[in-house]
Design a protein around this motif. Structure first.
Motif, mmCIF file in Angstrom:
data_model
loop_
_atom_site.group_PDB
_atom_site.id
_atom_site.type_symbol
_atom_site.label_atom_id
_atom_site.label_comp_id
_atom_site.label_asym_id
_atom_site.label_seq_id
_atom_site.Cartn_x
_atom_site.Cartn_y
_atom_site.Cartn_z
ATOM 1 N N VAL A 135 54.838 36.465 22.205
ATOM 2 C CA VAL A 135 54.119 37.737 22.196
ATOM 3 C C VAL A 135 53.156 37.761 23.389
ATOM 4 O O VAL A 135 52.401 36.816 23.605
ATOM 5 N N GLU A 136 53.209 38.856 24.167
ATOM 6 C CA GLU A 136 52.406 38.919 25.386
ATOM 7 C C GLU A 136 51.500 40.138 25.398
ATOM 8 O O GLU A 136 51.912 41.251 25.050
ATOM 9 N N VAL A 137 50.248 39.918 25.803
ATOM 10 C CA VAL A 137 49.258 40.981 25.952
ATOM 11 C C VAL A 137 48.981 41.169 27.435
ATOM 12 O O VAL A 137 48.914 40.196 28.194
ATOM 13 N N ALA A 138 48.837 42.430 27.839
ATOM 14 C CA ALA A 138 48.494 42.736 29.227
ATOM 15 C C ALA A 138 47.257 43.620 29.250
ATOM 16 O O ALA A 138 47.058 44.467 28.371
ATOM 17 N N GLY A 139 46.408 43.384 30.240
ATOM 18 C CA GLY A 139 45.202 44.184 30.378
ATOM 19 C C GLY A 139 44.681 44.115 31.792
ATOM 20 O O GLY A 139 45.324 43.571 32.693
ATOM 21 N N GLU A 140 43.484 44.681 31.954
ATOM 22 C CA GLU A 140 42.866 44.734 33.281
ATOM 23 C C GLU A 140 41.365 44.528 33.127
ATOM 24 O O GLU A 140 40.743 45.079 32.207
ATOM 25 N N VAL A 141 40.800 43.734 34.029
ATOM 26 C CA VAL A 141 39.363 43.501 33.999
ATOM 27 C C VAL A 141 38.638 44.775 34.444
ATOM 28 O O VAL A 141 38.975 45.379 35.462
ATOM 29 N N ILE A 142 37.645 45.176 33.641
ATOM 30 C CA ILE A 142 36.835 46.351 33.972
ATOM 31 C C ILE A 142 35.495 45.932 34.573
ATOM 32 O O ILE A 142 35.005 46.525 35.535
ATOM 33 N N GLU A 143 34.894 44.899 33.993
ATOM 34 C CA GLU A 143 33.561 44.479 34.438
ATOM 35 C C GLU A 143 33.420 42.968 34.284
ATOM 36 O O GLU A 143 33.841 42.388 33.286
ATOM 37 N N VAL A 144 32.810 42.326 35.281
ATOM 38 C CA VAL A 144 32.463 40.900 35.213
ATOM 39 C C VAL A 144 31.030 40.758 35.694
ATOM 40 O O VAL A 144 30.723 41.049 36.859
ATOM 41 N N THR A 145 30.150 40.322 34.800
ATOM 42 C CA THR A 145 28.747 40.115 35.145
ATOM 43 C C THR A 145 28.341 38.717 34.702
ATOM 44 O O THR A 145 27.868 38.519 33.570
ATOM 45 N N PRO A 146 28.551 37.706 35.562
ATOM 46 C CA PRO A 146 28.226 36.322 35.170
ATOM 47 C C PRO A 146 26.717 36.144 34.993
ATOM 48 O O PRO A 146 25.941 36.711 35.770
ATOM 49 N N PRO A 147 26.260 35.334 34.030
ATOM 50 C CA PRO A 147 27.094 34.763 32.966
ATOM 51 C C PRO A 147 26.890 35.498 31.644
ATOM 52 O O PRO A 147 26.796 34.879 30.598
ATOM 53 N N GLN A 148 26.825 36.844 31.715
ATOM 54 C CA GLN A 148 26.493 37.597 30.503
ATOM 55 C C GLN A 148 27.625 38.443 29.919
ATOM 56 O O GLN A 148 27.700 38.601 28.700
ATOM 57 N N ARG A 149 28.498 38.992 30.757
ATOM 58 C CA ARG A 149 29.333 40.089 30.234
ATOM 59 C C ARG A 149 30.714 40.113 30.884
ATOM 60 O O ARG A 149 30.851 39.983 32.105
ATOM 61 N N LEU A 150 31.721 40.289 30.026
ATOM 62 C CA LEU A 150 33.101 40.499 30.472
ATOM 63 C C LEU A 150 33.674 41.663 29.679
ATOM 64 O O LEU A 150 33.570 41.695 28.449
#
Length: 259
Positions: A53-68
């Protein structure tokens, strides 16, 4: 819009936890072989579960080291299409560890029943993956062995230094005969144990087992003649900084047979 929210504490600093969101090898250690993340806005997210089973997505936001933040959906289109929902993970420092908060937003209410237990399971796997990196198995075994060795040290100053090298200053030690806090109390208690039980030495027996910052080690207490006087198990609470935060000793109801 519907959502699932979950929170848990992880015994590691936020920057250590966040590594698993920005490094494909660690991401795959969490989700499974073949999973990958390109940790930048617009980067691809791939999750491969056992069974194909495979899931696909896209990164919207990366704020190290608090938020993904990333989108999430199934390549097969069921129970929701690729990129059809949104996952937000927020990390915050909590003492020496991290509080993780996850929110999964989706349109179809039928998704709820299929993902509540799924996230409970996957976040448990995640906490285990982080703990396995922070509390390396060989390092924890060495820590446990050093703990037993410190109890056998006869010189008070040397013994205190040995405990200080492996335990937090506020270390807690409890067993049926003790309830202690701090290195100095522990050191004095170990010295008293040597006076009242001369020649008795504690040694580990078998492998150390650990899970999410807790370690278990079986032990025996034998005299200089090799005869086992007592046996039991120690439960170690490990601090994120790599030292021992607390130990509880539980003697066996019946001493182990002598080797």
């Amino acid at each position: 819009m519907h959502s699932i929210s979950r929170t848990l504490r992880i015994e590691a600093a936020p920057d250590v936890v966040f590594r698993f969101f920005t490094d494909t090898a660690r991401w795959a250690r969490w989700w499974g072989e073949g999973s990958a993340i390109d940790a930048r806005p617009g980067g691809k997210v791939v999750i491969r579960y056992p069974g194909g089973v495979e899931v696909a997505g896209e990164v919207i936001e990366v704020t190290p080291p608090q938020r993904l933040v990333f989108t999430y959906g199934y390549v097969s289109g069921k129970p929701m299409p690729a990129r059809a929902s949104r996952v937000t993970i927020v990390l915050s420092a909590e003492g020496s560890g991290t509080r993780l908060r996850l929110t999964h937003e989706y349109d179809d209410p039928a998704v709820l029943n299929q993902h509540v237990q799924g996230w409970r399971f996957q976040l448990s796997l995640f906490a285990n993956a982080v703990a396995a990196e922070v509390f390396n198995g060989e390092a924890v075994t060495a820590l446990v062995d050093a703990w037993f060795a410190a109890w056998a040290e006869s010189d008070g100053a040397t013994r205190r230094a040995a405990f200080a090298a492996i335990a937090e200053d506020e270390v807690v030690f409890r067993d049926p005969y003790s309830s202690l806090e701090g290195i100095d109390e522990l050191n004095a208690h170990a010295g008293a144990a040597q006076r009242f039980m001369p020649g008795i030495r504690l040694t580990r027996r078998g492998s150390v087992r650990q899970c999410q910052g807790l370690a278990l080690a079986d032990w025996v207490a034998a005299g200089s003649d090799g005869v086992v006087r007592m046996a039991g198990v120690n439960v170690y609470l490990l601090a994120p900084r790599g030292k021992i935060a607390a130990v509880t000793g539980v003697p066996a109801s019946v001493p182990a047979a002598n080797p």
